[in-house]
Design a protein around this motif. Structure first.
Motif, PDB file in Angstrom:
ATOM      1  N   ALA A 115       1.196  -1.035   0.024  1.00 41.80           N
ATOM      2  CA  ALA A 115      -0.093   0.491  -0.032  1.00 41.80           C
ATOM      3  C   ALA A 115       0.619   1.040  -0.218  1.00 41.80           C
ATOM      4  CB  ALA A 115      -0.725  -0.197   1.114  1.00 41.80           C
ATOM      5  N   GLY A 116       1.949   1.606   0.094  1.00 42.65           N
ATOM      6  CA  GLY A 116       3.304   2.416   0.762  1.00 42.65           C
ATOM      7  C   GLY A 116       3.809   2.525  -0.793  1.00 42.65           C
ATOM      8  N   LYS A 117       3.667   1.200  -1.166  1.00 42.94           N
ATOM      9  CA  LYS A 117       4.266   2.053  -2.788  1.00 42.94           C
ATOM     10  C   LYS A 117       3.164   2.084  -3.464  1.00 42.94           C
ATOM     11  CE  LYS A 117       7.229  -2.660  -2.955  1.00 42.94           C
ATOM     12  NZ  LYS A 117       7.110  -3.058  -4.226  1.00 42.94           N
ATOM     13  N   THR A 118       1.968   1.719  -3.362  1.00 46.29           N
ATOM     14  CA  THR A 118       0.368   3.272  -3.926  1.00 46.29           C
ATOM     15  C   THR A 118       0.317   4.346  -3.321  1.00 46.29           C
ATOM     16  OG1 THR A 118      -0.129   1.245  -3.885  1.00 46.29           O
ATOM     17  CG2 THR A 118      -1.485   2.580  -4.579  1.00 46.29           C
ATOM     18  N   ILE A 119       0.595   4.582  -2.412  1.00 49.04           N
ATOM     19  CA  ILE A 119       1.067   5.635  -1.439  1.00 49.04           C
ATOM     20  C   ILE A 119       2.461   6.619  -2.720  1.00 49.04           C
ATOM     21  CG2 ILE A 119       1.842   7.490   0.041  1.00 49.04           C
ATOM     22  CD1 ILE A 119       0.555   6.030   2.073  1.00 49.04           C
ATOM     23  N   HIS A 120       3.005   6.272  -2.728  1.00 49.81           N
ATOM     24  CA  HIS A 120       4.433   7.302  -3.858  1.00 49.81           C
ATOM     25  C   HIS A 120       4.058   6.718  -5.087  1.00 49.81           C
ATOM     26  CE1 HIS A 120       8.492   7.887  -4.786  1.00 49.81           C
ATOM     27  NE2 HIS A 120       8.320   6.941  -5.897  1.00 49.81           N
ATOM     28  N   TYR A 121       3.286   6.399  -5.298  1.00 51.34           N
ATOM     29  CA  TYR A 121       3.377   6.681  -6.683  1.00 51.34           C
ATOM     30  C   TYR A 121       2.289   7.965  -6.969  1.00 51.34           C
ATOM     31  CZ  TYR A 121       5.353   3.258  -9.290  1.00 51.34           C
ATOM     32  OH  TYR A 121       6.236   2.328 -10.533  1.00 51.34           O
ATOM     33  N   ILE A 122       1.079   7.809  -6.258  1.00 48.23           N
ATOM     34  CA  ILE A 122       0.356   9.620  -5.888  1.00 48.23           C
ATOM     35  C   ILE A 122       1.440  10.750  -6.283  1.00 48.23           C
ATOM     36  CG2 ILE A 122      -1.042  10.320  -4.654  1.00 48.23           C
ATOM     37  CD1 ILE A 122      -2.182   8.105  -3.456  1.00 48.23           C
ATOM     38  N   GLY A 123       2.527  10.469  -5.638  1.00 41.89           N
ATOM     39  CA  GLY A 123       3.550  11.348  -6.049  1.00 41.89           C
ATOM     40  C   GLY A 123       4.308  11.803  -6.499  1.00 41.89           C
ATOM     41  N   LEU A 182     -16.267   5.247  -1.050  1.00 40.03           N
ATOM     42  CA  LEU A 182     -14.909   4.896  -1.549  1.00 40.03           C
ATOM     43  C   LEU A 182     -15.185   3.281  -3.014  1.00 40.03           C
ATOM     44  CD1 LEU A 182     -11.456   3.417  -1.475  1.00 40.03           C
ATOM     45  CD2 LEU A 182     -12.742   2.154  -0.479  1.00 40.03           C
ATOM     46  N   MET A 183     -16.337   2.450  -2.726  1.00 42.51           N
ATOM     47  CA  MET A 183     -16.534   1.268  -3.925  1.00 42.51           C
ATOM     48  C   MET A 183     -17.268   1.963  -4.766  1.00 42.51           C
ATOM     49  SD  MET A 183     -15.756  -1.096  -2.331  1.00 42.51           S
ATOM     50  CE  MET A 183     -14.360  -1.497  -0.907  1.00 42.51           C
ATOM     51  N   PRO A 184     -17.908   3.087  -4.785  1.00 41.90           N
ATOM     52  CA  PRO A 184     -18.469   3.439  -6.064  1.00 41.90           C
ATOM     53  C   PRO A 184     -17.632   4.124  -7.116  1.00 41.90           C
ATOM     54  CG  PRO A 184     -20.383   4.058  -3.857  1.00 41.90           C
ATOM     55  CD  PRO A 184     -19.065   3.458  -3.135  1.00 41.90           C
ATOM     56  N   GLY A 185     -16.862   5.011  -5.815  1.00 45.16           N
ATOM     57  CA  GLY A 185     -15.408   5.845  -6.879  1.00 45.16           C
ATOM     58  C   GLY A 185     -14.227   4.647  -7.572  1.00 45.16           C
ATOM     59  N   LEU A 186     -14.030   3.449  -6.997  1.00 42.53           N
ATOM     60  CA  LEU A 186     -13.075   2.599  -7.263  1.00 42.53           C
ATOM     61  C   LEU A 186     -13.545   1.794  -8.932  1.00 42.53           C
ATOM     62  CD1 LEU A 186     -10.441   1.487  -6.416  1.00 42.53           C
ATOM     63  CD2 LEU A 186     -11.559   0.224  -6.242  1.00 42.53           C
ATOM     64  N   PHE A 187     -14.863   1.916  -8.299  1.00 39.94           N
ATOM     65  CA  PHE A 187     -15.733   1.034  -9.198  1.00 39.94           C
ATOM     66  C   PHE A 187     -15.477   1.896 -10.299  1.00 39.94           C
ATOM     67  CE2 PHE A 187     -19.145  -0.480 -11.798  1.00 39.94           C
ATOM     68  CZ  PHE A 187     -18.571  -2.004 -11.536  1.00 39.94           C
ATOM     69  N   LEU A 188     -16.137   3.137 -10.432  1.00 41.72           N
ATOM     70  CA  LEU A 188     -15.572   4.128 -11.594  1.00 41.72           C
ATOM     71  C   LEU A 188     -14.901   4.329 -12.408  1.00 41.72           C
ATOM     72  CD1 LEU A 188     -18.279   7.270 -10.921  1.00 41.72           C
ATOM     73  CD2 LEU A 188     -18.204   5.063 -12.549  1.00 41.72           C
ATOM     74  N   VAL A 189     -13.423   4.671 -11.621  1.00 45.66           N
ATOM     75  CA  VAL A 189     -12.222   4.230 -12.192  1.00 45.66           C
ATOM     76  C   VAL A 189     -12.259   3.482 -13.045  1.00 45.66           C
ATOM     77  CG1 VAL A 189      -9.773   5.427 -12.280  1.00 45.66           C
ATOM     78  CG2 VAL A 189     -11.378   6.668 -10.851  1.00 45.66           C
ATOM     79  N   LEU A 313      -4.649   9.348 -11.389  1.00 43.89           N
ATOM     80  CA  LEU A 313      -4.771   9.672 -10.080  1.00 43.89           C
ATOM     81  C   LEU A 313      -5.148   9.485  -9.080  1.00 43.89           C
ATOM     82  CD1 LEU A 313      -1.832  11.735  -8.324  1.00 43.89           C
ATOM     83  CD2 LEU A 313      -4.162  14.089  -9.047  1.00 43.89           C
ATOM     84  N   MET A 314      -6.680   9.559  -9.308  1.00 38.30           N
ATOM     85  CA  MET A 314      -8.041   9.265  -8.834  1.00 38.30           C
ATOM     86  C   MET A 314      -7.727   7.444  -9.242  1.00 38.30           C
ATOM     87  SD  MET A 314     -11.416  10.491 -11.433  1.00 38.30           S
ATOM     88  CE  MET A 314     -11.916   9.690 -10.796  1.00 38.30           C
ATOM     89  N   PHE A 315      -6.922   6.843  -9.402  1.00 38.35           N
ATOM     90  CA  PHE A 315      -7.423   5.683  -9.459  1.00 38.35           C
ATOM     91  C   PHE A 315      -6.321   5.297  -8.038  1.00 38.35           C
ATOM     92  CE2 PHE A 315      -5.902   1.210  -9.895  1.00 38.35           C
ATOM     93  CZ  PHE A 315      -7.112   0.369 -10.386  1.00 38.35           C
ATOM     94  N   PHE A 316      -4.365   5.806  -8.207  1.00 39.73           N
ATOM     95  CA  PHE A 316      -4.397   5.598  -7.066  1.00 39.73           C
ATOM     96  C   PHE A 316      -4.544   5.885  -5.489  1.00 39.73           C
ATOM     97  CE2 PHE A 316      -1.202   4.375 -10.217  1.00 39.73           C
ATOM     98  CZ  PHE A 316      -0.446   3.176  -9.946  1.00 39.73           C
ATOM     99  N   VAL A 317      -5.603   6.975  -5.782  1.00 38.55           N
ATOM    100  CA  VAL A 317      -5.628   7.475  -4.631  1.00 38.55           C
ATOM    101  C   VAL A 317      -6.778   6.946  -3.766  1.00 38.55           C
ATOM    102  CG1 VAL A 317      -7.115   8.757  -3.550  1.00 38.55           C
ATOM    103  CG2 VAL A 317      -5.536   9.778  -5.054  1.00 38.55           C
ATOM    104  N   LEU A 318      -7.808   6.329  -4.991  1.00 41.48           N
ATOM    105  CA  LEU A 318      -9.124   5.514  -4.326  1.00 41.48           C
ATOM    106  C   LEU A 318      -7.929   4.067  -4.123  1.00 41.48           C
ATOM    107  CD1 LEU A 318     -10.870   5.683  -7.391  1.00 41.48           C
ATOM    108  CD2 LEU A 318     -11.849   6.802  -4.886  1.00 41.48           C
ATOM    109  N   LEU A 319      -7.175   3.472  -4.856  1.00 42.10           N
ATOM    110  CA  LEU A 319      -6.413   2.318  -4.668  1.00 42.10           C
ATOM    111  C   LEU A 319      -6.079   2.053  -2.834  1.00 42.10           C
ATOM    112  CD1 LEU A 319      -6.197  -0.876  -5.167  1.00 42.10           C
ATOM    113  CD2 LEU A 319      -3.646  -0.455  -6.015  1.00 42.10           C
ATOM    114  N   VAL A 320      -5.628   3.418  -2.206  1.00 39.24           N
ATOM    115  CA  VAL A 320      -5.104   3.050  -1.110  1.00 39.24           C
ATOM    116  C   VAL A 320      -6.167   3.053  -0.153  1.00 39.24           C
ATOM    117  CG1 VAL A 320      -3.634   4.988   1.092  1.00 39.24           C
ATOM    118  CG2 VAL A 320      -2.598   4.667  -1.803  1.00 39.24           C
ATOM    119  N   PHE A 321      -7.366   3.730  -0.648  1.00 29.52           N
ATOM    120  CA  PHE A 321      -8.094   3.678   0.659  1.00 29.52           C
ATOM    121  C   PHE A 321      -8.873   2.255   0.445  1.00 29.52           C
ATOM    122  CE2 PHE A 321      -8.228   8.714  -0.032  1.00 29.52           C
ATOM    123  CZ  PHE A 321      -8.773   8.736   1.161  1.00 29.52           C
ATOM    124  N   ALA A 322      -8.952   1.934  -0.324  1.00 29.32           N
ATOM    125  CA  ALA A 322      -9.764   0.692  -1.202  1.00 29.32           C
ATOM    126  C   ALA A 322      -8.667  -0.003  -0.182  1.00 29.32           C
ATOM    127  CB  ALA A 322      -9.843   0.005  -2.019  1.00 29.32           C
TER     128      ALA A 322
END
Ligand code: PFF
Length: 451
Positions: A115-123, A182-189, A313-322
């Protein structure tokens, strides 16, 4: 039915329970792990076995686990102790709860690093990673991150901190709020990604890879991997679903909610595969590229699409939340045990659990750099923890949950808690699956895969 009148905290509604359980189920397991496991295990046949496991074992065991939690009204360890006592069974059943608590700590330790790697990708996306990215650039980005103990540790620390911070707020404030949008957002992206993949050159090849079933390519170990993945992705076998079941408001159909959660989870995994494999083939990547697969493919996909930086950006942010809505359920069994049994405050419990999982997680941080050649039972430290927890502890926990619900508990009690009639078709199918199919199939697969 004394358990309906306990003063324990509860989810607000059936929907919140579904959101929390789906939040636990949907996470890195679907988007990061499912695609690379499918890639490493040959594609279609693996997907097929995984789907069979979800339907034949996942849903019935999810029902059983939710039901145990609902009847026990406590953390998984005390729940197993109470229910064993009620059924006049061996008190050693409480060790099933202990194994779950341990599995949760182990899984969270490496989950947090990924999950930390995912945060890194946001940056990285914010600072222009996706502009004119090619395969070499994408590989350099993830290789660079894997080599940096500093960055991996930084984001791992942040993720454990966030997880513990949410869990500290308690069930209603922390967990429910985090999952509602979270769930609806992730699904859309994810749908945007699937559309992009559908237009890429590798689409047909990707679909063929995922859905052409060739059992010849399937080893006993791959079958065990598919089983382990089914448990992992549904959060089964370690008490996460049990603890959420203990917060279930009265009057909710456990069969229906379990089916909904399993369906949503499976849908997300399949969509993630459909999004990722076309990109793999269009770029000449190996499907068996391993745990870094999504970190190589997703940036390439986003880089190639219209408004890719925004979607990326949206995807990686949502992935962190997921990931967060899963990680909180990984540690909640341990926290509620320590709070209920040892009388610690939630805060102290979270800090302690945070330190333990963080420390264990450092082994995974080192697995891609200084310990990269160090072997733990023939694989990296991360690989070992992952195999032990997902492929052994969760399936064993799952069998025991099925056996307990099917053989140890009184039939009238299980039927009452599931709120289905004892001589109906639904109850009898469930009973057959938990009494025979799940224990036998899981044992065979475990033995076949291990020896
Ligand atoms: N189901 C989560 C995922 O797929 O990412 C991971 C997980 C959460 C496993 C909670 C087990 C668990 F108890």
């Amino acid at each position: 039915m004394a358990h309906h009148f306990s003063d324990r905290v509860q989810f607000k509604s059936r929907l919140t329970f579904i959101l929390a359980a789906t939040g636990s189920a949907v996470g890195l397991g679907n988007i990061w792990k499912f695609p690379y496991m499918t890639g490493e295990n040959g594609g279609g046949a693996f997907v097929f076995v995984y789907l069979v496991c979800v339907i034949m074992m996942g849903i019935p065991i999810m029902m059983a686990e939710t039901m145990l939690g609902k009847r026990g009204q406590k953390n998984p360890i005390s729940t197993m102790a109470t229910l064993a006592n009620q059924a006049r069974a061996n008190p050693a059943w409480k060790y099933l709860g202990w194994m779950g608590v341990l599995a949760g700590v182990i899984i969270l330790s490496y989950y947090s690093v990924i999950a930390g790697k995912t945060i890194h990708y946001i940056g990285r996306i914010l600072t222009g990673l996706l502009w004119d990215l090619d395969l070499a650039g994408a590989e350099a980005a993830i290789d660079g991150l894997n080599g940096s103990i500093f960055l991996l540790t930084l984001w791992h620390t942040l993720f454990i901190g966030l997880t513990m911070y949410i869990v500290m707020q308690g069930v209603n404030e922390g967990i429910e709020k985090a999952v509602e949008f979270l769930m609806p957002g992730l699904f859309l992206v994810l749908m945007v990604l699937v559309l992009y993949a559908a237009m890429s050159d590798g689409f047909q090849q990707g679909i063929d890879f995922m859905f052409t079933v060739d059992f010849g390519s399937l080893s006993a170990d791959s079958v065990l991997m598919a089983l382990g993945q089914a448990f992992f992705t549904l959060s089964l076998g370690m008490g996460a679903i049990m603890i959420y079941g203990s917060y279930l408001p009265p009057g909710v159909s456990i069969a229906k909610t379990s089916a909904i959660v399993a369906l949503c989870d499976t849908l997300v995994a399949i969509l993630a595969g459909i999004a990722i494999f076309p990109i793999v083939f269009a770029n000449g990547l190996e499907p068996a590229a391993g745990p870094d697969l999504i970190f190589k493919t997703l940036p390439l996909a986003f880089s190639g699409m219209f408004a890719g930086t925004l979607f990326g950006l949206m995807f990686f942010v949502l992935l962190v939340f997921a990931a967060l809505s899963s990680s909180i359920s990984l540690i909640e069994p341990a926290i509620s045990y320590v709070v209920e049994k040892w009388g610690l405050t939630r805060k102290t419990a979270c800090i302690g659990a945070g330190i333990i999982t963080w420390t264990l997680g450092m082994g995974t941080v080192f697995s891609t750099n200084i310990w990269i050649d160090k072997k733990f039972f023939g694989t990296t430290f991360f690989g070992f923890l992952d195999y032990l927890s997902a492929n052994i502890m969760l399936p064993v926990g799952g069998i025991l949950i099925a056996v307990f619900a099917g053989w140890i508990m009184r039939q009238s009690d299980t039927a009452e808690s599931l709120q289905i009639s004892e001589d109906g078709y639904l109850y009898r199918s469930w009973k057959f699956l938990v009494c025979y199919v799940a224990p036998i199939a899981v044992s065979l697969v475990l033995l076949g895969g291990l020896f």
